[in-house]
Design a protein around this motif. Sequence first.
Motif, PDB file in Angstrom:
ATOM      1  N   ALA A  24     -53.290  11.183 -20.192  1.00 59.89           N
ATOM      2  CA  ALA A  24     -52.788  12.437 -19.612  1.00 59.89           C
ATOM      3  C   ALA A  24     -51.262  12.494 -19.582  1.00 59.89           C
ATOM      4  O   ALA A  24     -50.661  13.523 -19.933  1.00 59.89           O
ATOM      5  CB  ALA A  24     -53.339  12.619 -18.200  1.00 59.89           C
ATOM      6  N   ILE A  25     -50.620  11.397 -19.179  1.00 63.95           N
ATOM      7  CA  ILE A  25     -49.162  11.407 -19.034  1.00 63.95           C
ATOM      8  C   ILE A  25     -48.438  11.626 -20.360  1.00 63.95           C
ATOM      9  O   ILE A  25     -47.504  12.432 -20.428  1.00 63.95           O
ATOM     10  CB  ILE A  25     -48.685  10.125 -18.313  1.00 63.95           C
ATOM     11  N   PRO A  26     -48.836  10.940 -21.470  1.00 59.24           N
ATOM     12  CA  PRO A  26     -48.174  11.235 -22.752  1.00 59.24           C
ATOM     13  C   PRO A  26     -48.311  12.700 -23.172  1.00 59.24           C
ATOM     14  O   PRO A  26     -47.364  13.279 -23.719  1.00 59.24           O
ATOM     15  CB  PRO A  26     -48.896  10.315 -23.741  1.00 59.24           C
ATOM     16  N   ALA A  27     -49.474  13.298 -22.913  1.00 58.10           N
ATOM     17  CA  ALA A  27     -49.654  14.716 -23.247  1.00 58.10           C
ATOM     18  C   ALA A  27     -48.722  15.588 -22.416  1.00 58.10           C
ATOM     19  O   ALA A  27     -48.127  16.552 -22.933  1.00 58.10           O
ATOM     20  CB  ALA A  27     -51.107  15.125 -23.017  1.00 58.10           C
ATOM     21  N   MET A  28     -48.551  15.236 -21.148  1.00 62.92           N
ATOM     22  CA  MET A  28     -47.643  15.991 -20.278  1.00 62.92           C
ATOM     23  C   MET A  28     -46.188  15.797 -20.702  1.00 62.92           C
ATOM     24  O   MET A  28     -45.371  16.717 -20.620  1.00 62.92           O
ATOM     25  CB  MET A  28     -47.864  15.571 -18.815  1.00 62.92           C
ATOM     26  N   ARG A  29     -45.880  14.606 -21.185  1.00 62.00           N
ATOM     27  CA  ARG A  29     -44.517  14.331 -21.642  1.00 62.00           C
ATOM     28  C   ARG A  29     -44.198  15.023 -22.969  1.00 62.00           C
ATOM     29  O   ARG A  29     -43.035  15.165 -23.330  1.00 62.00           O
ATOM     30  CB  ARG A  29     -44.304  12.820 -21.766  1.00 62.00           C
ATOM     31  N   HIS A  30     -45.236  15.438 -23.686  1.00 58.28           N
ATOM     32  CA  HIS A  30     -45.037  16.156 -24.945  1.00 58.28           C
ATOM     33  C   HIS A  30     -44.937  17.663 -24.720  1.00 58.28           C
ATOM     34  O   HIS A  30     -45.056  18.438 -25.678  1.00 58.28           O
ATOM     35  CB  HIS A  30     -46.169  15.843 -25.917  1.00 58.28           C
TER      36      HIS A  30
END
Length: 287
Positions: A24-30
Motif C-alpha cells: 500500500a505505501i509504495p502505491a501511495m508514494r507513487h
Amino acid sequence: MNKLNGLIYGIISSASFGLIPLFAIPAMRHGMDFMNVISYRFLFATIALAVLLKIRKVSFGIEKSDLPTLLLLSIFYLISSVFLLWGYKFMPSGVATTIHFMYPVITTLVMMIFFRERNSLFRTLAILMAIAGVYALSYSEAQGETNILGVGIVLISAVGYALYLVTVGQRKNQSLKGLKLTFYVFLFSTVILLAGMSSTWSLHSIPDMTTAGNLFLLAIIPTIVSNLTLIEAIKHIGATKTSVLGAMEPVTAVIVGIVVFGEAFTLTIAIGILLIISAVTIIILKK
C-alpha cells in the motif's frame, strides 16, 4: 503433521495480513491517495474471489434476508480499511498496524457493554495493558497533535473491525461464511467505493505498471492468501491457537516498516507492541 501444517498455515495467514503496508505505501508514494488504493484493492480482490469461488464450484446464491447484514458488514469493513491506510499518513505503518491489532480487546468491550458478556480480572488486566500499550506507542513519536490524531484514526479502524467481527458472530444466517461471505463483503464494499469515488470524480487511473503490480499483490496476498490459509489453520489447530498466531500480523508490519521503509524502532515502541500483543493473547486464551 496436522498440527505442524496448522501452525504453518496460521503463521502465513497472520503474516500475510501484516504485509498490507509493503504494497500500500509504495502505491501511495507513487501519487495515489489512500482512497484510490483501497478502491483498487477491493476491486481486484472481488474479481479474484469470484474466480476462486467459480473454480471451487461454490454457488453465488444468497438469501434476500442476508442483504442488510452484508451491507452493514461491508460498511464496518470499509471503515476498518479506510482508517488503517489513512493512519499510515500520520505514523509508522508498524505502529499503526499494532494499534489496529487491538480489535480483539475492543470486541470484548463491545460484548461486555452491549451483550452483557461477563467480565473477569484477566479481561480487565488485558484492557488496561492495551490502553498502556497505545499510550506507549503515542508517546514514542514526539509529534504532538499530529500523532494523537493518527492514534485516534487507527483506533477507529480497530473499532470498525471489532464491530465487523461482532456482527459476523451475531448474524442469524450462520451458513453464509468463509470465502463466500468475504466475497460479498468485498463486492458490496467495492460498489460503495466506486459509486462514491465516481460521483466526486476522485477515482483516478493507475499511474504505472509498478503501482498496478503493488495494487494487485495488495488484493491477493493480504486478502486471498490470508483467508485461504486462515481457513486451513482453523481446520488443523482450531480457532483459539490460530487467533494467538495472529500476533504475527503486527510483528510482520513492524519488520517491514523497519527494513523496507526505514521506520524508527525505539524502546517505547517495543514496550507498546509487547503490551498490546500480550493483552490480545490474554483475551483470546481466556475465551
